[in-house]
Design a protein around this motif. Structure first.
Motif, PDB file in Angstrom:
ATOM      1  N   SER A 184       0.809  -1.205   0.000  1.00  0.00           N
ATOM      2  CA  SER A 184       0.000   0.000   0.000  1.00  0.00           C
ATOM      3  C   SER A 184       0.849   1.265   0.000  1.00  0.00           C
ATOM      4  N   ALA A 185       2.134   1.166   0.398  1.00  0.00           N
ATOM      5  CA  ALA A 185       2.985   2.348   0.463  1.00  0.00           C
ATOM      6  C   ALA A 185       3.582   2.700  -0.884  1.00  0.00           C
ATOM      7  N   ALA A 186       3.458   1.809  -1.844  1.00  0.00           N
ATOM      8  CA  ALA A 186       4.048   2.051  -3.154  1.00  0.00           C
ATOM      9  C   ALA A 186       3.063   2.768  -4.063  1.00  0.00           C
ATOM     10  N   ALA A 187       3.614   3.552  -5.004  1.00  0.00           N
ATOM     11  CA  ALA A 187       2.775   4.183  -6.012  1.00  0.00           C
ATOM     12  C   ALA A 187       2.212   3.116  -6.918  1.00  0.00           C
ATOM     13  N   PRO A 188       1.134   3.403  -7.668  1.00  0.00           N
ATOM     14  CA  PRO A 188       0.543   2.391  -8.544  1.00  0.00           C
ATOM     15  C   PRO A 188       1.549   1.754  -9.489  1.00  0.00           C
ATOM     16  N   SER A 189       2.511   2.548  -9.997  1.00  0.00           N
ATOM     17  CA  SER A 189       3.500   1.986 -10.913  1.00  0.00           C
ATOM     18  C   SER A 189       4.704   1.432 -10.175  1.00  0.00           C
ATOM     19  N   GLY A 190       4.816   1.705  -8.869  1.00  0.00           N
ATOM     20  CA  GLY A 190       5.912   1.161  -8.079  1.00  0.00           C
ATOM     21  C   GLY A 190       7.184   1.979  -8.096  1.00  0.00           C
ATOM     22  N   TRP A 191       7.192   3.128  -8.760  1.00  0.00           N
ATOM     23  CA  TRP A 191       8.410   3.947  -8.765  1.00  0.00           C
ATOM     24  C   TRP A 191       8.067   5.427  -8.815  1.00  0.00           C
ATOM     25  N   ARG A 192       9.064   6.249  -8.492  1.00  0.00           N
ATOM     26  CA  ARG A 192       8.859   7.693  -8.383  1.00  0.00           C
ATOM     27  C   ARG A 192      10.109   8.419  -8.856  1.00  0.00           C
ATOM     28  N   ALA A 193       9.894   9.571  -9.500  1.00  0.00           N
ATOM     29  CA  ALA A 193      10.984  10.446  -9.915  1.00  0.00           C
ATOM     30  C   ALA A 193      10.730  11.819  -9.333  1.00  0.00           C
ATOM     31  N   ALA A 194      11.758  12.413  -8.658  1.00  0.00           N
ATOM     32  CA  ALA A 194      11.580  13.703  -7.994  1.00  0.00           C
ATOM     33  C   ALA A 194      12.946  14.313  -7.741  1.00  0.00           C
ATOM     34  N   PRO A 195      12.990  15.617  -7.454  1.00  0.00           N
ATOM     35  CA  PRO A 195      14.264  16.236  -7.076  1.00  0.00           C
ATOM     36  C   PRO A 195      14.830  15.575  -5.823  1.00  0.00           C
ATOM     37  N   ALA A 196      16.139  15.360  -5.792  1.00  0.00           N
ATOM     38  CA  ALA A 196      16.788  14.743  -4.643  1.00  0.00           C
ATOM     39  C   ALA A 196      16.966  15.767  -3.538  1.00  0.00           C
ATOM     40  N   GLY A 197      17.190  15.279  -2.326  1.00  0.00           N
ATOM     41  CA  GLY A 197      17.439  16.158  -1.193  1.00  0.00           C
ATOM     42  C   GLY A 197      16.609  15.779   0.001  1.00  0.00           C
ATOM     43  N   ALA A 198      17.009  16.311   1.151  1.00  0.00           N
ATOM     44  CA  ALA A 198      16.308  15.991   2.386  1.00  0.00           C
ATOM     45  C   ALA A 198      14.916  16.603   2.423  1.00  0.00           C
ATOM     46  N   HIS A 199      14.731  17.746   1.761  1.00  0.00           N
ATOM     47  CA  HIS A 199      13.440  18.417   1.762  1.00  0.00           C
ATOM     48  C   HIS A 199      12.729  18.157   0.433  1.00  0.00           C
ATOM     49  N   ALA A 200      11.473  17.796   0.524  1.00  0.00           N
ATOM     50  CA  ALA A 200      10.705  17.505  -0.683  1.00  0.00           C
ATOM     51  C   ALA A 200      10.553  18.767  -1.528  1.00  0.00           C
ATOM     52  N   ARG A 201      10.832  18.647  -2.809  1.00  0.00           N
ATOM     53  CA  ARG A 201      10.675  19.755  -3.750  1.00  0.00           C
ATOM     54  C   ARG A 201       9.759  19.302  -4.883  1.00  0.00           C
ATOM     55  N   PRO A 202       8.757  20.099  -5.240  1.00  0.00           N
ATOM     56  CA  PRO A 202       7.865  19.683  -6.328  1.00  0.00           C
ATOM     57  C   PRO A 202       8.524  19.795  -7.695  1.00  0.00           C
ATOM     58  N   TYR A 203       9.569  20.608  -7.811  1.00  0.00           N
ATOM     59  CA  TYR A 203      10.259  20.797  -9.088  1.00  0.00           C
ATOM     60  C   TYR A 203      11.662  21.333  -8.809  1.00  0.00           C
ATOM     61  N   PHE A 204      12.508  21.354  -9.840  1.00  0.00           N
ATOM     62  CA  PHE A 204      13.836  21.959  -9.746  1.00  0.00           C
ATOM     63  C   PHE A 204      13.731  23.456 -10.015  1.00  0.00           C
ATOM     64  N   TYR A 205      14.494  24.245  -9.247  1.00  0.00           N
ATOM     65  CA  TYR A 205      14.623  25.668  -9.544  1.00  0.00           C
ATOM     66  C   TYR A 205      16.111  25.992  -9.613  1.00  0.00           C
ATOM     67  N   LEU A 206      16.551  26.472 -10.787  1.00  0.00           N
ATOM     68  CA  LEU A 206      17.953  26.807 -11.014  1.00  0.00           C
ATOM     69  C   LEU A 206      18.029  28.191 -11.632  1.00  0.00           C
ATOM     70  N   GLU A 207      19.032  28.966 -11.213  1.00  0.00           N
ATOM     71  CA  GLU A 207      19.202  30.316 -11.735  1.00  0.00           C
ATOM     72  C   GLU A 207      20.677  30.599 -11.938  1.00  0.00           C
ATOM     73  N   GLY A 208      20.999  31.217 -13.065  1.00  0.00           N
ATOM     74  CA  GLY A 208      22.385  31.556 -13.343  1.00  0.00           C
ATOM     75  C   GLY A 208      22.499  32.511 -14.511  1.00  0.00           C
ATOM     76  N   ALA A 209      23.676  33.083 -14.658  1.00  0.00           N
ATOM     77  CA  ALA A 209      23.939  34.037 -15.738  1.00  0.00           C
ATOM     78  C   ALA A 209      24.226  33.289 -17.037  1.00  0.00           C
ATOM     79  N   PRO A 210      24.109  33.950 -18.181  1.00  0.00           N
ATOM     80  CA  PRO A 210      24.497  33.319 -19.450  1.00  0.00           C
ATOM     81  C   PRO A 210      25.938  32.814 -19.383  1.00  0.00           C
ATOM     82  N   GLY A 211      26.159  31.600 -19.880  1.00  0.00           N
ATOM     83  CA  GLY A 211      27.484  30.992 -19.852  1.00  0.00           C
ATOM     84  C   GLY A 211      27.764  30.162 -18.622  1.00  0.00           C
ATOM     85  N   SER A 212      26.862  30.159 -17.631  1.00  0.00           N
ATOM     86  CA  SER A 212      27.112  29.399 -16.400  1.00  0.00           C
ATOM     87  C   SER A 212      26.684  27.942 -16.557  1.00  0.00           C
ATOM     88  N   VAL A 213      27.211  27.095 -15.647  1.00  0.00           N
ATOM     89  CA  VAL A 213      26.858  25.678 -15.606  1.00  0.00           C
ATOM     90  C   VAL A 213      26.236  25.396 -14.244  1.00  0.00           C
TER      91      VAL A 213
END
Length: 296
Positions: free
Chosen positions: A26-55
């Motif tokens: 019952s603890a598994a999703a219907p498909s049995g797997w999940r994809a999400a941003p990594a980290g200790a705190h749950a994030r609904p999406y990735f947020y990245l910011e940088g200047a042109p030319g940055s990595v």
């Protein structure tokens, strides 16, 4: 089973995998797997910011709660735009049963990238064809402009009700979350006032969406001015209008039918009267004589 950490080699990059404790079905999703941003705190999406030319760098977590290993294919969103700027440490990742793997990825911002928001996504597909998309909100540093327009407002009848249709267009370079107010004012007074409400989720720069508003009780007879106003953070604001004329076509039809019947009856009476005047004189009928200016 306790948790243990191990390294899984994948090309030149190392993927970190952690074994998960056994979990009830019952603890598994219907498909049995999940994809999400990594980290200790749950994030609904990735947020990245940088200047042109940055990595920029971050990590994607793939969680396999099933009892069998799964193989995933990971890539940036297809097509042009910021999805092509994403490179994952491994394109194919095998995750053992009850294990979470973290996949590093980079976003290389081109030197000539325009300032503003450039939405993208990481797409994950398992060997059975099930797919997930994890959003990547990427902002390139520079001047920001929030601009929003409302276009193509129209009103159409629908079985005694009406439907208001309109387009929202993001004319700036920041992602917007528009809120919409719909108002209809007629000659006989206010007909509709729908307070501010969310029109959609995120509206990326340069994107257009079409929305509809159901109007359950439009006026039966009136000329109405329908105004749609949209606002969003950063001072974005737009308004557009349409004219809606409500006519009770059933009553008009009955009136037209009654008028047609009256006109038809008038013509019929005229024809009967004309026919009576033109009928031949029968023998024995009294004959009237008309004397005009005759002198003896």
């Amino acid at each position: 089973m306790g948790c243990r950490i191990r390294a899984v080699a994948a090309g030149a990059a190392a993927l970190t995998a952690a074994t998960l404790p056994c979990a009830p079905p019952s603890a598994a999703a219907p498909s049995g797997w999940r994809a999400a941003p990594a980290g200790a705190h749950a994030r609904p999406y990735f947020y990245l910011e940088g200047a042109p030319g940055s990595v920029l760098t971050d990590r994607l977590a793939l969680t396999n709660r099933g009892r069998q290993a799964r193989t995933f294919t990971v890539s940036g969103s297809s097509g042009s735009g910021a999805g092509a700027w994403i490179a994952t440490a491994a394109r194919t990742v095998r995750v053992p049963a009850r294990t979470r793997a973290e996949v590093p990825f980079t976003v290389t911002v081109p030197a000539g990238a325009a300032p503003g928001d450039h939405p993208a996504a990481l797409r994950v597909r398992d060997q059975r064809g099930a797919e997930r998309a994890v959003r990547v909100h990427l902002r390139v540093s520079g001047p920001m402009l929030a601009a929003l327009t409302v276009e193509n407002v129209s009103v159409a009848d629908r079985g005694g009700a009406a439907v208001i249709r309109y387009d929202l267009v993001n004319r700036g370079n920041t992602t917007l979350d528009p809120r919409v107010v719909v108002r209809a004012d007629g000659l006989l007074g206010g007909e509709l006032h729908r307070p501010a409400h969310a029109a959609s989720g995120d509206l990326p720069p340069g994107q257009r969406i079409t929305r509809t508003e159901n109007w359950a009780d439009p006026p039966a007879l009136d000329s109405v001015d329908v105004a749609v106003t949209a606002t969003a953070a950063g001072g974005a604001h737009g308004t557009a209008r349409a004219r809606y004329t409500a006519v009770p076509w059933g009553a008009v039809g009955w009136a037209a039918a009654g008028g047609g019947a009256a006109v038809g009856g008038w013509f019929l009476r005229r024809r009967r009267r004309a026919g009576a005047d033109d009928s031949p004189v029968q023998e024995g009928d009294p004959v009237r004589e008309l004397t005009t200016g005759v002198t003896a």
